[in-house]
Design a protein around this motif. Structure first.
Motif, PDB file in Angstrom:
ATOM      1  N   ASP A  46       0.859  -1.187   0.000  1.00 27.62           N
ATOM      2  CA  ASP A  46       0.000   0.000   0.000  1.00 27.62           C
ATOM      3  C   ASP A  46       0.897   1.240   0.000  1.00 27.62           C
ATOM      4  O   ASP A  46       1.396   1.653   1.053  1.00 27.62           O
ATOM      5  N   LEU A  47       1.111   1.808  -1.175  1.00 29.51           N
ATOM      6  CA  LEU A  47       2.018   2.955  -1.291  1.00 29.51           C
ATOM      7  C   LEU A  47       1.553   4.157  -0.488  1.00 29.51           C
ATOM      8  O   LEU A  47       2.365   4.842   0.130  1.00 29.51           O
ATOM      9  N   ASP A  48       0.248   4.429  -0.484  1.00 30.75           N
ATOM     10  CA  ASP A  48      -0.253   5.583   0.267  1.00 30.75           C
ATOM     11  C   ASP A  48       0.022   5.428   1.759  1.00 30.75           C
ATOM     12  O   ASP A  48       0.497   6.351   2.417  1.00 30.75           O
ATOM     13  N   ALA A  49      -0.284   4.252   2.309  1.00 29.13           N
ATOM     14  CA  ALA A  49      -0.054   4.007   3.737  1.00 29.13           C
ATOM     15  C   ALA A  49       1.435   4.054   4.062  1.00 29.13           C
ATOM     16  O   ALA A  49       1.845   4.608   5.084  1.00 29.13           O
ATOM     17  N   SER A  50       2.257   3.496   3.189  1.00 37.72           N
ATOM     18  CA  SER A  50       3.705   3.507   3.412  1.00 37.72           C
ATOM     19  C   SER A  50       4.253   4.927   3.379  1.00 37.72           C
ATOM     20  O   SER A  50       5.067   5.306   4.225  1.00 37.72           O
ATOM     21  N   GLU A  51       3.807   5.709   2.416  1.00 33.90           N
ATOM     22  CA  GLU A  51       4.276   7.093   2.329  1.00 33.90           C
ATOM     23  C   GLU A  51       3.874   7.884   3.573  1.00 33.90           C
ATOM     24  O   GLU A  51       4.673   8.656   4.109  1.00 33.90           O
TER      25      GLU A  51
ATOM     26  N   ASP B 222       7.929  15.570  -7.910  1.00 30.37           N
ATOM     27  CA  ASP B 222       7.969  14.129  -8.153  1.00 30.37           C
ATOM     28  C   ASP B 222       6.586  13.490  -8.185  1.00 30.37           C
ATOM     29  O   ASP B 222       6.467  12.296  -8.425  1.00 30.37           O
ATOM     30  N   LYS B 223       5.548  14.273  -7.921  1.00 33.09           N
ATOM     31  CA  LYS B 223       4.187  13.742  -7.925  1.00 33.09           C
ATOM     32  C   LYS B 223       3.604  13.892  -9.329  1.00 33.09           C
ATOM     33  O   LYS B 223       3.626  14.975  -9.897  1.00 33.09           O
ATOM     34  N   PRO B 224       3.094  12.788  -9.891  1.00 31.55           N
ATOM     35  CA  PRO B 224       2.528  12.878 -11.241  1.00 31.55           C
ATOM     36  C   PRO B 224       1.247  13.701 -11.241  1.00 31.55           C
ATOM     37  O   PRO B 224       0.482  13.686 -10.273  1.00 31.55           O
ATOM     38  N   GLU B 225       1.042  14.442 -12.310  1.00 29.30           N
ATOM     39  CA  GLU B 225      -0.186  15.230 -12.429  1.00 29.30           C
ATOM     40  C   GLU B 225      -1.382  14.317 -12.626  1.00 29.30           C
ATOM     41  O   GLU B 225      -2.466  14.586 -12.153  1.00 29.30           O
ATOM     42  N   ASP B 226      -1.188  13.262 -13.350  1.00 31.04           N
ATOM     43  CA  ASP B 226      -2.225  12.246 -13.535  1.00 31.04           C
ATOM     44  C   ASP B 226      -1.536  10.957 -13.958  1.00 31.04           C
ATOM     45  O   ASP B 226      -0.360  10.917 -14.250  1.00 31.04           O
ATOM     46  N   GLY B 227      -2.283   9.894 -13.948  1.00 32.16           N
ATOM     47  CA  GLY B 227      -1.707   8.624 -14.366  1.00 32.16           C
ATOM     48  C   GLY B 227      -1.227   7.798 -13.197  1.00 32.16           C
ATOM     49  O   GLY B 227      -1.526   8.062 -12.039  1.00 32.16           O
ATOM     50  N   GLU B 228      -0.449   6.790 -13.517  1.00 35.41           N
ATOM     51  CA  GLU B 228       0.006   5.820 -12.533  1.00 35.41           C
ATOM     52  C   GLU B 228       1.023   6.427 -11.572  1.00 35.41           C
ATOM     53  O   GLU B 228       1.919   7.160 -11.972  1.00 35.41           O
ATOM     54  N   ASP B 229       0.852   6.104 -10.319  1.00 37.81           N
ATOM     55  CA  ASP B 229       1.731   6.620  -9.261  1.00 37.81           C
ATOM     56  C   ASP B 229       2.277   5.415  -8.492  1.00 37.81           C
ATOM     57  O   ASP B 229       1.977   5.233  -7.324  1.00 37.81           O
ATOM     58  N   SER B 230       3.069   4.583  -9.161  1.00 35.67           N
ATOM     59  CA  SER B 230       3.509   3.325  -8.560  1.00 35.67           C
ATOM     60  C   SER B 230       4.956   3.349  -8.082  1.00 35.67           C
ATOM     61  O   SER B 230       5.484   2.324  -7.670  1.00 35.67           O
ATOM     62  N   TYR B 231       5.592   4.519  -8.117  1.00 37.09           N
ATOM     63  CA  TYR B 231       6.973   4.651  -7.657  1.00 37.09           C
ATOM     64  C   TYR B 231       7.112   6.004  -6.990  1.00 37.09           C
ATOM     65  O   TYR B 231       6.742   7.020  -7.555  1.00 37.09           O
ATOM     66  N   ARG B 232       7.615   6.014  -5.770  1.00 37.88           N
ATOM     67  CA  ARG B 232       7.712   7.255  -5.017  1.00 37.88           C
ATOM     68  C   ARG B 232       9.121   7.439  -4.462  1.00 37.88           C
ATOM     69  O   ARG B 232       9.697   6.502  -3.913  1.00 37.88           O
ATOM     70  N   ILE B 233       9.644   8.630  -4.612  1.00 35.88           N
ATOM     71  CA  ILE B 233      10.977   8.960  -4.130  1.00 35.88           C
ATOM     72  C   ILE B 233      10.828   9.903  -2.943  1.00 35.88           C
ATOM     73  O   ILE B 233      10.287  10.997  -3.078  1.00 35.88           O
ATOM     74  N   LEU B 234      11.277   9.446  -1.789  1.00 39.30           N
ATOM     75  CA  LEU B 234      11.160  10.223  -0.555  1.00 39.30           C
ATOM     76  C   LEU B 234      12.553  10.616  -0.071  1.00 39.30           C
ATOM     77  O   LEU B 234      13.524   9.892  -0.283  1.00 39.30           O
ATOM     78  N   SER B 235      12.633  11.741   0.605  1.00 38.21           N
ATOM     79  CA  SER B 235      13.884  12.134   1.254  1.00 38.21           C
ATOM     80  C   SER B 235      13.545  12.911   2.521  1.00 38.21           C
ATOM     81  O   SER B 235      12.440  13.411   2.685  1.00 38.21           O
ATOM     82  N   ASP B 236      14.531  12.981   3.409  1.00 42.49           N
ATOM     83  CA  ASP B 236      14.307  13.691   4.669  1.00 42.49           C
ATOM     84  C   ASP B 236      15.032  15.026   4.720  1.00 42.49           C
ATOM     85  O   ASP B 236      15.031  15.698   5.745  1.00 42.49           O
ATOM     86  N   GLY B 237      15.672  15.430   3.634  1.00 42.90           N
ATOM     87  CA  GLY B 237      16.378  16.700   3.608  1.00 42.90           C
ATOM     88  C   GLY B 237      17.675  16.700   4.404  1.00 42.90           C
ATOM     89  O   GLY B 237      18.321  17.729   4.550  1.00 42.90           O
ATOM     90  N   LYS B 238      18.048  15.531   4.946  1.00 43.98           N
ATOM     91  CA  LYS B 238      19.272  15.415   5.752  1.00 43.98           C
ATOM     92  C   LYS B 238      20.229  14.386   5.154  1.00 43.98           C
ATOM     93  O   LYS B 238      21.171  13.970   5.800  1.00 43.98           O
ATOM     94  N   GLY B 239      19.912  13.953   3.932  1.00 50.01           N
ATOM     95  CA  GLY B 239      20.750  12.951   3.279  1.00 50.01           C
ATOM     96  C   GLY B 239      20.124  11.572   3.209  1.00 50.01           C
ATOM     97  O   GLY B 239      20.677  10.675   2.589  1.00 50.01           O
ATOM     98  N   GLY B 240      18.977  11.391   3.858  1.00 46.43           N
ATOM     99  CA  GLY B 240      18.295  10.101   3.810  1.00 46.43           C
ATOM    100  C   GLY B 240      17.363  10.027   2.612  1.00 46.43           C
ATOM    101  O   GLY B 240      16.617  10.972   2.340  1.00 46.43           O
ATOM    102  N   HIS B 241      17.407   8.920   1.891  1.00 55.83           N
ATOM    103  CA  HIS B 241      16.553   8.723   0.721  1.00 55.83           C
ATOM    104  C   HIS B 241      15.933   7.342   0.791  1.00 55.83           C
ATOM    105  O   HIS B 241      16.563   6.381   1.227  1.00 55.83           O
ATOM    106  N   LEU B 242      14.700   7.237   0.336  1.00 54.81           N
ATOM    107  CA  LEU B 242      13.990   5.968   0.299  1.00 54.81           C
ATOM    108  C   LEU B 242      13.063   5.984  -0.900  1.00 54.81           C
ATOM    109  O   LEU B 242      12.322   6.946  -1.097  1.00 54.81           O
ATOM    110  N   HIS B 243      13.118   4.932  -1.687  1.00 46.27           N
ATOM    111  CA  HIS B 243      12.218   4.800  -2.834  1.00 46.27           C
ATOM    112  C   HIS B 243      11.196   3.722  -2.499  1.00 46.27           C
ATOM    113  O   HIS B 243      11.546   2.657  -1.989  1.00 46.27           O
TER     114      HIS B 243
END
Length: 102
Positions: free
Chosen positions: A15-20, A34-55
């Motif tokens: 569940d991408l929404d719950a995970s995000e 990074d958010k699509p205007e429309d269409g499939e949203d099956s990949y999300r790139i997150l960061s914490d602004g401190k060097g942490g990244h999670l896809h």
């Protein structure tokens, strides 16, 4: 400081929404660009602004079973006390440390 070497995890999710939303509580957010205007949203790139990244990506249906996730992530942070308060009422797999047999 720009990192010269980095490794980013790609985490399959049921569940991408719950995970995000969960990772947002840890300070990881997705840039509006990074958010699509429309269409499939099956990949999300997150960061914490401190060097942490999670896809985050959609898992193949039936691949991830609740309570049997083969993935582990470690978050190293100075905000341990703040996060402990934020998550104090939640338990992993329905067990607290006192219920876990090592």
């Amino acid at each position: 400081m720009t990192p010269t070497h980095a490794l980013t995890s790609i985490l399959p999710c049921n569940d991408l929404d719950a995970s995000e939303k969960f990772y947002a509580r840890l300070g990881f957010t997705r840039a509006d660009s990074d958010k699509p205007e429309d269409g499939e949203d099956s990949y999300r790139i997150l960061s914490d602004g401190k060097g942490g990244h999670l896809h985050l990506t959609d898992a193949v249906e039936g691949w991830l079973i609740r309570g049997r996730n083969p993935f582990g992530l470690y978050l190293y942070t100075e905000a341990v006390d703040e996060l402990a308060r934020e998550f104090s009422g939640e338990l992993a797999n329905g067990q607290g440390p006192e219920d876990t047999l090592w």
